[in-house]
Scaffold this motif. Structure first.
Motif, short mmCIF file in Angstrom:
data_model
loop_
_atom_site.label_atom_id
_atom_site.label_comp_id
_atom_site.label_asym_id
_atom_site.label_seq_id
_atom_site.Cartn_x
_atom_site.Cartn_y
_atom_site.Cartn_z
N SER A 38 5.81 70.25 54.15
CA SER A 38 5.21 68.91 54.23
C SER A 38 6.28 67.84 54.39
CB SER A 38 4.39 68.63 52.98
OG SER A 38 3.29 69.50 52.91
N LYS A 46 -10.52 65.89 51.24
CA LYS A 46 -9.81 67.02 50.62
C LYS A 46 -10.74 67.97 49.88
CE LYS A 46 -6.88 69.73 48.68
NZ LYS A 46 -7.84 70.73 48.32
N VAL A 52 -0.92 65.87 58.21
CA VAL A 52 0.21 65.26 58.92
C VAL A 52 0.51 66.04 60.21
CG1 VAL A 52 2.64 64.61 58.74
CG2 VAL A 52 1.14 64.33 56.78
N TRP A 65 -3.04 70.97 52.39
CA TRP A 65 -3.90 70.00 53.05
C TRP A 65 -3.08 68.85 53.62
CZ3 TRP A 65 -5.37 64.89 52.61
CH2 TRP A 65 -6.49 64.54 53.37
N CYS A 66 -2.11 68.36 52.85
CA CYS A 66 -1.22 67.29 53.35
C CYS A 66 -0.46 67.76 54.59
CB CYS A 66 -0.23 66.87 52.26
SG CYS A 66 -0.98 65.94 50.94
N VAL A 102 6.24 65.15 57.41
CA VAL A 102 6.21 63.70 57.12
C VAL A 102 7.39 63.01 57.78
CG1 VAL A 102 6.45 62.01 55.26
CG2 VAL A 102 4.84 63.89 55.02
#
Length: 199
Positions: A79, A3, A18, A13-14, A83
């Motif tokens: 996100s 990161k 993913v 970033w997440c 996810v």
């Protein structure tokens, strides 16, 4: 651990991380389903993956990338969607023999792959709308600042015109007084009262 190498916010970033996993899994499933149309399925699988990955990289690089880097909000919502998709993919990956799972759940996995494509299209259309709103907001701020500047300039012009009008009025009074003074002097001189005409 990677990161700190990226300028993105943690949620961006997440989302990216993913998203890469989701796209990888979707391409693996899709290439497995379509490789049978080639005479040599193993080579077909490799070719399909290369084509799909190339297409995804091109789309993200040319179309989605500029939007992605400009938007700083709403990544928690995006996100959450990615996810959720990843959890669905994990269910199929962790349910035993992956090849048998892909055969048994062919239609559900294919629907999940299409759902993935539509969700990402929706996300990037949302990013486009958000960018348009940002642009409109910036344009409104610029117009408002220009309007404020014009109002200030107009007020300053009014004040200057008012000062000029006042100066013109004072000049008229001075000219009137001078004419009156000159007329009085001329009258005194004509009457021969030169002593009174002298200062």
């Amino acid at each position: 651990a990677l990161k700190p190498l990226f300028r993105d916010t943690i949620m961006q970033w997440c989302f990216s991380f993913v998203t890469v996993l989701n796209i990888y899994v979707a391409i693996v499933f899709l290439s497995y389903f379509l490789c049978d149309i080639f005479p040599h399925p193993l080579y077909g699988n490799t070719i399909l993956r290369a084509v799909f990955f190339g297409a995804v990289v091109w789309v993200f690089w040319k179309k989605a990338g500029p939007l992605y880097h400009k938007v700083k909000e709403y990544w928690h919502v995006f996100s959450l969607l990615t996810v959720t998709l990843f959890i669905n993919y994990l269910y199929y990956f962790l349910s035993g023999d992956i090849e048998q799972t892909m055969v048994d759940h062919f239609m559900s996995i294919l629907l999940l792959v299409f759902l993935t494509a539509f969700i990402y299209i929706g996300i990037f259309l949302s990013l486009k709308i958000i960018m348009q709103r940002y642009s409109l907001r910036e344009e409104n701020i610029r117009i408002q600042s220009e309007r404020t500047l014009l109002q200030q300039t107009s007020l300053e012009m009014k004040q200057r015109l008012s000062l000029m009008d006042e100066a013109v009025k004072q000049m008229r009074v001075v000219q009137h007084d001078r004419r009156h003074f000159n007329a009085t002097l001329q009258e005194l001189i004509e009457q021969g009262e030169t002593e009174q005409a002298l200062p």
